[in-house]
Design a protein around this motif. Structure first.
Motif, PDB file in Angstrom:
ATOM      1  N   GLY A 304       0.673  -1.135   0.091  1.00 39.88           N
ATOM      2  CA  GLY A 304      -0.022  -0.116   0.152  1.00 39.88           C
ATOM      3  C   GLY A 304       1.021   1.289   0.093  1.00 39.88           C
ATOM      4  O   GLY A 304       0.218   2.559   0.151  1.00 39.88           O
ATOM      5  N   GLY A 305       2.001   1.161  -0.230  1.00 36.18           N
ATOM      6  CA  GLY A 305       3.081   2.244  -0.153  1.00 36.18           C
ATOM      7  C   GLY A 305       2.914   3.220  -1.602  1.00 36.18           C
ATOM      8  O   GLY A 305       2.073   2.900  -2.256  1.00 36.18           O
ATOM      9  N   SER A 306       3.814   4.247  -1.758  1.00 34.33           N
ATOM     10  CA  SER A 306       4.044   4.789  -2.934  1.00 34.33           C
ATOM     11  C   SER A 306       5.559   5.221  -3.301  1.00 34.33           C
ATOM     12  O   SER A 306       6.337   4.762  -2.563  1.00 34.33           O
ATOM     13  N   VAL A 307       5.531   5.469  -4.578  1.00 37.03           N
ATOM     14  CA  VAL A 307       6.664   6.244  -4.745  1.00 37.03           C
ATOM     15  C   VAL A 307       6.533   7.544  -5.070  1.00 37.03           C
ATOM     16  O   VAL A 307       5.903   7.885  -5.842  1.00 37.03           O
ATOM     17  N   MET A 308       7.487   8.326  -4.433  1.00 33.76           N
ATOM     18  CA  MET A 308       7.761   9.742  -4.515  1.00 33.76           C
ATOM     19  C   MET A 308       8.872  10.077  -5.503  1.00 33.76           C
ATOM     20  O   MET A 308       9.894   9.498  -5.098  1.00 33.76           O
ATOM     21  N   VAL A 379      11.864   7.794  -4.099  1.00 30.59           N
ATOM     22  CA  VAL A 379      11.805   6.932  -2.823  1.00 30.59           C
ATOM     23  C   VAL A 379      10.561   6.108  -2.942  1.00 30.59           C
ATOM     24  O   VAL A 379       9.347   6.681  -3.212  1.00 30.59           O
ATOM     25  N   ALA A 380      10.606   4.769  -2.364  1.00 28.73           N
ATOM     26  CA  ALA A 380       9.498   3.923  -2.424  1.00 28.73           C
ATOM     27  C   ALA A 380       9.506   3.126  -1.178  1.00 28.73           C
ATOM     28  O   ALA A 380      10.364   2.811  -0.697  1.00 28.73           O
ATOM     29  N   ASP A 381       8.197   3.472  -0.442  1.00 24.48           N
ATOM     30  CA  ASP A 381       8.091   3.105   0.811  1.00 24.48           C
ATOM     31  C   ASP A 381       6.758   3.470   1.329  1.00 24.48           C
ATOM     32  O   ASP A 381       5.690   3.836   0.611  1.00 24.48           O
ATOM     33  N   GLU A 382       6.262   3.294   2.666  1.00 24.36           N
ATOM     34  CA  GLU A 382       5.087   3.385   3.261  1.00 24.36           C
ATOM     35  C   GLU A 382       4.821   4.987   2.639  1.00 24.36           C
ATOM     36  O   GLU A 382       5.682   5.744   2.755  1.00 24.36           O
ATOM     37  N   THR A 383       3.424   5.463   2.454  1.00 19.79           N
ATOM     38  CA  THR A 383       3.341   6.639   1.713  1.00 19.79           C
ATOM     39  C   THR A 383       3.804   7.707   2.686  1.00 19.79           C
ATOM     40  O   THR A 383       4.512   8.685   2.463  1.00 19.79           O
ATOM     41  N   ASP A 384       3.644   7.824   4.014  1.00 23.85           N
ATOM     42  CA  ASP A 384       4.032   9.075   4.776  1.00 23.85           C
ATOM     43  C   ASP A 384       5.538   8.800   5.136  1.00 23.85           C
ATOM     44  O   ASP A 384       6.358  10.132   4.978  1.00 23.85           O
ATOM     45  N   ALA A 386       7.695   7.728   2.478  1.00 24.76           N
ATOM     46  CA  ALA A 386       8.325   8.032   1.378  1.00 24.76           C
ATOM     47  C   ALA A 386       8.153   9.714   1.149  1.00 24.76           C
ATOM     48  O   ALA A 386       8.991  10.125   0.623  1.00 24.76           O
ATOM     49  N   GLU A 387       7.010  10.292   1.572  1.00 20.29           N
ATOM     50  CA  GLU A 387       6.788  11.477   1.460  1.00 20.29           C
ATOM     51  C   GLU A 387       7.868  12.431   2.462  1.00 20.29           C
ATOM     52  O   GLU A 387       8.373  13.366   2.125  1.00 20.29           O
ATOM     53  N   ALA A 388       7.906  12.038   3.676  1.00 17.67           N
ATOM     54  CA  ALA A 388       8.950  12.746   4.643  1.00 17.67           C
ATOM     55  C   ALA A 388      10.436  12.395   3.831  1.00 17.67           C
ATOM     56  O   ALA A 388      11.276  13.339   4.031  1.00 17.67           O
ATOM     57  N   ALA A 389      10.716  11.207   3.396  1.00 17.48           N
ATOM     58  CA  ALA A 389      12.019  10.883   2.994  1.00 17.48           C
ATOM     59  C   ALA A 389      12.353  11.916   1.638  1.00 17.48           C
ATOM     60  O   ALA A 389      13.270  12.536   1.442  1.00 17.48           O
ATOM     61  N   ILE A 390      11.517  11.945   0.661  1.00 15.75           N
ATOM     62  CA  ILE A 390      11.757  12.596  -0.382  1.00 15.75           C
ATOM     63  C   ILE A 390      11.845  14.184  -0.180  1.00 15.75           C
ATOM     64  O   ILE A 390      12.680  15.000  -0.686  1.00 15.75           O
ATOM     65  N   ASN A 391      11.144  14.859   0.666  1.00 16.02           N
ATOM     66  CA  ASN A 391      11.232  16.044   1.161  1.00 16.02           C
ATOM     67  C   ASN A 391      12.635  16.344   1.631  1.00 16.02           C
ATOM     68  O   ASN A 391      13.222  17.426   1.831  1.00 16.02           O
ATOM     69  N   ALA A 392      13.226  15.394   2.432  1.00 15.94           N
ATOM     70  CA  ALA A 392      14.563  15.472   2.974  1.00 15.94           C
ATOM     71  C   ALA A 392      15.643  15.624   2.001  1.00 15.94           C
ATOM     72  O   ALA A 392      16.602  16.249   1.966  1.00 15.94           O
ATOM     73  N   VAL A 393      15.343  14.626   0.916  1.00 15.01           N
ATOM     74  CA  VAL A 393      16.067  14.580  -0.413  1.00 15.01           C
ATOM     75  C   VAL A 393      16.034  16.134  -1.125  1.00 15.01           C
ATOM     76  O   VAL A 393      17.273  16.554  -1.455  1.00 15.01           O
ATOM     77  N   VAL A 394      14.881  16.718  -1.204  1.00 17.01           N
ATOM     78  CA  VAL A 394      14.694  18.151  -1.746  1.00 17.01           C
ATOM     79  C   VAL A 394      15.486  18.793  -0.714  1.00 17.01           C
ATOM     80  O   VAL A 394      16.378  19.651  -1.630  1.00 17.01           O
TER      81      VAL A 394
END
Length: 624
Positions: A304-308, A379-384, A386-394
């Motif tokens: 049920g995760g997402s790719v951001m 980033v591919a992971d649980e949605t929350d 993945a969102e936090a991780a891609i923001n950290a990458v940004v």
């Protein structure tokens, strides 16, 4: 990326050290618990905590603590029959340990430091779980000293007395498991001025400070008892604090690699500037990877995760650029993503790979409108997560446009580093109200003898060879050596036993860690009193290592290792000579060497070699 590529003076290298050394005191810094380490399976109970940052007296929250708190983790603690409620933060701390304070003052004397008039305990905010209270207690003891190196003096800014943190045992599904046996052990923190200008000088300064610490004879030895933090910057870079350098020998490599990393990041900044690079907003690119063969991405989506993803304008070819051995700009991005629970990132400088196909890469680029000169990170992971991780990458990609970020990094075993958290700020420290201040009195503290001076004294006073004298002075058993020699033990016997015999037994896989100081004192006393021949020392120590619950005398009796009297020695030797009578008659004294070993074996180390030699010569001469 070797050190020959960089001129440290031209780059403006500036470095400083923070040395953390555990003290070998009887009790901990703020309670009466022993400073012994335990095995996790010996824990008598466990409890859990959640920690959150608190505001300083000025209402501020430290950035490092705030970022640490974003990762929601449960901390489990192992308690023992040798720990108390102080370690659990269920009882106020006791007064500052006097033995620890005295040792800290000795160290201060060795570095020509000036003790403070009044030492006040402070709280240093720590919310990574390594302190049950959420802070570490720290006390400034002295300031303003110096040490000498071959490249000039290095100032010592401060010396603090602190409590050691809890020991991390393992990661759990919910968070981290810690052990309370180490929490509260006294340690000194020594901070140098930023006077170091080369990797070699950094290593030399650390070695000098280490020698001064060991000169007190009151510091713990072994892996994990001393840690070095290194602060490094170059003129166009930024101050970076590198935590947890376990081996002193790694310091010069750590500095070299950090200089290289910062220099490469500066070059990347310049190139990004020429490309007019920018960082876009994150986007959900889950649809691109429906039916993917990538195990990592498929695993995230199936639960049920997402790719951001994020378009990094002008970053093509730079995300995969190496900035330290086996580490790239993309590794920096990944470190930040991992801090938010993700396993890592993928980026187009390394794709297609990991099951991601060339078509998926093309679709990914289309999904975020990436041009050929752009890179894309996902980033591919649980949605929350993945969102936090891609923001950290940004955020990390945006700092790449500016150059080198100020941050705290962790030392890796290969001499490289990884991102940990932002640099701590002033909001991290505030007064400890539960411990009264103390007034250090250095007049009652004798200045320790330097290890270099001990080596000379051991040679002059005890007639030890230069090599053996140095081994003893710099070895872990130096305080015991001084104690037993003062108690009348022969210095050569003590030195050879503590340095040579124990080393040989260790190489033979004898568990010498089970041999206590009391055991060693007992064995040496038996030899000195004539109750054990020199030749029996190794056998007796082996027996004690195998069964450490016995005393030296009990083990000697059980193993029949006591000294044989003159009559027993002669009887054993006569038996050997008579058994080899033909050889003796034929070879005469030439048979001595072969029979000597047989005699020593027959006596099983119960007789001194000189006595056996003397009696054997007499018996051979009678029959030759």
């Amino acid at each position: 990326m070797s050190d020959t590529e960089y001129d440290y003076e031209d780059l403006g290298l500036v470095a400083g050290l923070e040395i953390h050394q555990q003290l070998d005191t009887a009790t901990k810094l703020f309670c009466q618990c022993p400073t012994d380490l335990r095995e996790p399976e010996e824990a008598t109970r466990t409890f859990t905590r959640y920690l959150h940052p608190t505001r300083s007296e000025l209402g501020e929250i430290d950035d490092a603590a705030l970022e640490e708190s974003k990762v929601d983790r449960e901390f489990e603690y192992l308690a023992y029959d040798t720990t108390c409620l102080v370690e659990e933060d269920d009882e106020p701390p006791h007064e500052l340990d006097e033995e620890a304070l005295e040792t800290a003052l000795e160290v201060a004397q060795l570095m020509d430091m000036h003790p403070v008039d009044q030492a006040n305990v402070m709280r240093k905010l720590v919310v990574d779980g390594s302190n049950t209270s959420g802070f570490q207690r720290s006390t400034l003891i002295a300031t303003g000293g110096a040490i000498e190196t071959s490249d000039g003096a290095v100032g010592i800014e401060d010396l603090l007395l602190e409590e050691e943190s809890a020991q991390r045992v393992e990661e759990t599904d919910e968070g981290v498991r810690y052990s309370l046996d180490r929490l509260g052990i006294p340690l000194v923190e020594i901070g140098t001025s930023p006077d170091i200008s080369s990797p070699e000088q950094a290593l030399e300064a650390a070695e000098r400070i280490g020698m001064l610490l060991r000169s007190t004879g009151k510091v713990k030895r072994g892996l994990g008892t001393i840690r070095q933090d290194v602060n490094v910057s170059i003129a166009e870079g930024a101050r970076v604090e590198i935590k947890g350098v376990q081996s002193l020998d790694d310091i010069d490599d750590i500095v070299r690699n950090e200089v290289a990393r910062q220099a490469e990041l500066v070059d990347i900044r310049d190139e990004l500037g020429e490309r007019e690079a920018a960082v876009s907003n994150p986007e959900d690119v889950t649809d691109v990877f429906e039916g993917t063969d990538s195990g990592v991405i498929q695993g995230a989506l199936s639960s049920g995760g997402s790719v951001m993803g994020v378009r990094l304008e002008g970053f093509d070819g730079l995300v995969g650029r190496e900035i330290a051995p086996d580490r790239r700009l993309g590794t920096e991005f990944s470190d930040h993503a991992k801090r938010h629970g993700a396993g890592g990132i993928f980026h187009t400088d390394e794709l297609p790979a990991y099951g991601v196909t060339e078509d998926e890469v093309a679709d990914l680029r289309d999904a975020v409108n990436a041009d050929p000169e752009d890179a894309v990170a996902i980033v591919a992971d649980e949605t929350d997560i993945a969102e936090a991780a891609i923001n950290a990458v940004v955020e990390r990609a945006q700092t790449a446009l500016e150059g080198v970020p100020e941050e705290t990094r962790g030392a890796n075993d290969d001499g490289t580093t990884r991102y940990l958290r932002p640099l701590p700020g002033a909001a991290r420290m505030y007064p400890e109200t539960d411990v009264p201040p103390v007034e250090p009195d250095p007049s009652e503290v004798p200045e320790p003898e330097l290890l270099t001076e001990k080596v000379d004294r051991y040679q002059d006073e005890y007639d030890l060879g230069a090599g053996l004298a140095e081994q003893v002075a710099y070895g872990t058993h130096m305080p015991l050596f001084e104690d037993v020699v003062a108690d009348g033990i022969d210095p050569t016997l003590a030195a050879s036993t503590l340095e040579s015999t124990l080393t040989e037994l260790r190489r033979d896989d004898v568990p010498v860690k089970n041999v206590t100081e009391t055991h060693l004192q007992g064995v040496l006393r038996m030899v000195e009193d004539g109750d054990l021949p020199n030749e029996g020392v190794g056998d007796l120590l082996t027996a004690l290592a195998d069964d450490p619950d016995r005393t030296a005398e009990e083990a000697a009796d059980a193993e029949d290792l006591g000294g044989a009297d003159d009559e027993e020695v002669r009887e054993a030797i006569v038996e050997v000579v008579e058994r080899n009578e033909g050889q003796v008659e034929e070879e005469g004294m030439q048979a001595f060497s072969g029979l000597m070993g047989e005699c020593m074996g027959a006596l099983r180390g119960k007789a001194d070699g000189d006595l056996v030699s003397e009696v054997l010569r007499e018996e051979i001469q009678k029959r030759a």
